[in-house]
Motif scaffolding. Structure first.
Motif, PDB file in Angstrom:
ATOM      1  N   GLY A 120       0.857  -0.864   0.290  1.00 46.91           N
ATOM      2  CA  GLY A 120       0.319   0.013   0.452  1.00 46.91           C
ATOM      3  C   GLY A 120       0.680   1.184   0.407  1.00 46.91           C
ATOM      4  N   LYS A 121       2.164   1.428  -0.184  1.00 43.83           N
ATOM      5  CA  LYS A 121       2.976   2.634  -0.065  1.00 43.83           C
ATOM      6  C   LYS A 121       3.718   2.156  -1.419  1.00 43.83           C
ATOM      7  CE  LYS A 121       4.109   2.760   4.909  1.00 43.83           C
ATOM      8  NZ  LYS A 121       4.753   2.686   5.638  1.00 43.83           N
ATOM      9  N   GLU A 122       4.447   3.787  -1.052  1.00 37.63           N
ATOM     10  CA  GLU A 122       5.269   3.675  -2.799  1.00 37.63           C
ATOM     11  C   GLU A 122       6.394   3.075  -2.305  1.00 37.63           C
ATOM     12  OE1 GLU A 122       3.069   8.041  -4.859  1.00 37.63           O
ATOM     13  OE2 GLU A 122       5.359   7.485  -4.206  1.00 37.63           O
ATOM     14  N   ARG A 123       7.163   2.992  -3.775  1.00 35.36           N
ATOM     15  CA  ARG A 123       8.648   2.240  -3.371  1.00 35.36           C
ATOM     16  C   ARG A 123       9.578   3.884  -2.936  1.00 35.36           C
ATOM     17  NH1 ARG A 123      10.492  -1.374  -8.281  1.00 35.36           N
ATOM     18  NH2 ARG A 123       9.096  -2.313  -7.664  1.00 35.36           N
ATOM     19  N   GLU A 124      10.292   3.315  -2.007  1.00 36.08           N
ATOM     20  CA  GLU A 124      10.702   3.963  -1.315  1.00 36.08           C
ATOM     21  C   GLU A 124      12.685   4.204  -1.587  1.00 36.08           C
ATOM     22  OE1 GLU A 124      11.853   4.918   3.512  1.00 36.08           O
ATOM     23  OE2 GLU A 124      10.521   3.432   2.849  1.00 36.08           O
ATOM     24  N   PHE A 125      12.977   4.827  -1.751  1.00 31.45           N
ATOM     25  CA  PHE A 125      14.919   5.221  -1.842  1.00 31.45           C
ATOM     26  C   PHE A 125      15.340   4.293  -0.603  1.00 31.45           C
ATOM     27  CE2 PHE A 125      18.823   5.701  -2.960  1.00 31.45           C
ATOM     28  CZ  PHE A 125      19.314   6.730  -2.416  1.00 31.45           C
ATOM     29  N   LEU A 126      16.846   3.948  -0.766  1.00 29.81           N
ATOM     30  CA  LEU A 126      16.827   3.312   0.562  1.00 29.81           C
ATOM     31  C   LEU A 126      18.138   4.427   1.059  1.00 29.81           C
ATOM     32  CD1 LEU A 126      15.904  -0.336   1.042  1.00 29.81           C
ATOM     33  CD2 LEU A 126      15.245   2.043   2.315  1.00 29.81           C
ATOM     34  N   ALA A 127      19.151   3.205  -0.233  1.00 32.47           N
ATOM     35  CA  ALA A 127      20.676   4.246  -0.769  1.00 32.47           C
ATOM     36  C   ALA A 127      21.452   3.286  -1.808  1.00 32.47           C
ATOM     37  CB  ALA A 127      21.402   2.953   0.936  1.00 32.47           C
ATOM     38  N   SER A 174      15.789   7.448   6.765  1.00 28.10           N
ATOM     39  CA  SER A 174      15.108   6.647   7.498  1.00 28.10           C
ATOM     40  C   SER A 174      16.009   5.588   7.835  1.00 28.10           C
ATOM     41  CB  SER A 174      13.944   6.194   7.247  1.00 28.10           C
ATOM     42  OG  SER A 174      14.434   5.513   5.501  1.00 28.10           O
ATOM     43  N   VAL A 175      17.137   5.468   7.182  1.00 30.32           N
ATOM     44  CA  VAL A 175      18.232   3.568   7.024  1.00 30.32           C
ATOM     45  C   VAL A 175      19.450   4.312   7.941  1.00 30.32           C
ATOM     46  CG1 VAL A 175      16.865   2.639   5.914  1.00 30.32           C
ATOM     47  CG2 VAL A 175      18.399   3.821   5.659  1.00 30.32           C
ATOM     48  N   LYS A 176      19.816   5.464   7.586  1.00 33.21           N
ATOM     49  CA  LYS A 176      21.018   6.183   7.873  1.00 33.21           C
ATOM     50  C   LYS A 176      21.252   6.057   9.117  1.00 33.21           C
ATOM     51  CE  LYS A 176      21.918  10.344   5.649  1.00 33.21           C
ATOM     52  NZ  LYS A 176      21.517  12.004   5.820  1.00 33.21           N
ATOM     53  N   GLY A 177      22.698   5.242   9.358  1.00 33.84           N
ATOM     54  CA  GLY A 177      23.084   4.926  10.422  1.00 33.84           C
ATOM     55  C   GLY A 177      22.937   3.138  11.006  1.00 33.84           C
ATOM     56  N   ARG A 178      21.911   2.323   9.923  1.00 41.27           N
ATOM     57  CA  ARG A 178      21.386   1.538  10.329  1.00 41.27           C
ATOM     58  C   ARG A 178      22.024   0.794   9.284  1.00 41.27           C
ATOM     59  NH1 ARG A 178      15.999  -0.147  10.724  1.00 41.27           N
ATOM     60  NH2 ARG A 178      15.647   1.293  10.087  1.00 41.27           N
ATOM     61  N   PHE A 179      21.852   1.317   8.707  1.00 44.01           N
ATOM     62  CA  PHE A 179      21.985   0.073   6.416  1.00 44.01           C
ATOM     63  C   PHE A 179      23.439   0.836   5.972  1.00 44.01           C
ATOM     64  CE2 PHE A 179      17.210  -0.825   5.724  1.00 44.01           C
ATOM     65  CZ  PHE A 179      16.720  -1.286   7.038  1.00 44.01           C
ATOM     66  N   THR A 180      23.951  -0.387   5.770  1.00 38.79           N
ATOM     67  CA  THR A 180      25.120   0.210   5.411  1.00 38.79           C
ATOM     68  C   THR A 180      25.184  -0.783   3.545  1.00 38.79           C
ATOM     69  OG1 THR A 180      26.617   0.277   6.983  1.00 38.79           O
ATOM     70  CG2 THR A 180      27.807   0.175   5.563  1.00 38.79           C
ATOM     71  N   ILE A 181      25.371  -0.044   2.647  1.00 35.86           N
ATOM     72  CA  ILE A 181      25.294  -0.144   1.156  1.00 35.86           C
ATOM     73  C   ILE A 181      26.994  -0.569   0.791  1.00 35.86           C
ATOM     74  CG2 ILE A 181      25.599   1.840  -0.441  1.00 35.86           C
ATOM     75  CD1 ILE A 181      23.741   1.217  -2.042  1.00 35.86           C
ATOM     76  N   SER A 182      27.836  -1.492   0.461  1.00 35.90           N
ATOM     77  CA  SER A 182      28.368  -1.508  -0.491  1.00 35.90           C
ATOM     78  C   SER A 182      28.862  -2.522  -1.895  1.00 35.90           C
ATOM     79  CB  SER A 182      29.878  -2.361   0.528  1.00 35.90           C
ATOM     80  OG  SER A 182      29.138  -3.593   1.067  1.00 35.90           O
TER      81      SER A 182
END
Length: 120
Positions: free
Chosen positions: A42-49, A63-71
């Protein structure tokens, strides 16, 4: 052309961690930026990283800064999303995509997604 396949999703308790992987096929992976997104029902696609081709530049959603890490590992044609301190509101289908930037319009190839469910 780039084909993308996500893996690593599953069920985890709140506070836990998961690492998502996105395997890419195609010669252009090592020269392409990559991004992670999610979409809850029910929600739009959300950018994470997003990460550039050389891993020298990354951008995260607040919303994810400090918790998620992209590599990424260009030798393995794979991009990763390490997710820590997961919350029930992180429950969604997670997608990787080829491109760069915090919006969906700058991505031209998408995977089919992997489900992440965080229980409280």
């Amino acid at each position: 052309q780039v084909q993308l396949v996500e893996s690593g999703g599953g069920l985890v308790q709140a506070g836990g961690s998961l690492r998502l992987s996105c395997a890419a096929s195609g010669r252009s992976f090592s020269s392409s930026g990559m991004g992670w997104f999610r979409q809850a029902p029910g929600k739009e696609r959300e950018f994470l990283a997003t990460i550039n081709w050389s891993s020298s530049n990354t951008i995260y959603a607040d919303s994810v800064k400090g918790r998620f890490t992209i590599s990424r590992d260009n030798a393995k044609n794979t991009v990763y999303l390490q997710m820590n301190s997961l919350k029930p509101e992180d429950t969604a289908v997670y997608f990787c995509a080829a491109g760069w930037g915090p919006g969906t319009r700058t991505y031209n190839y998408w995977g089919h997604g992997t489900q992440v469910t965080v229980s409280s």
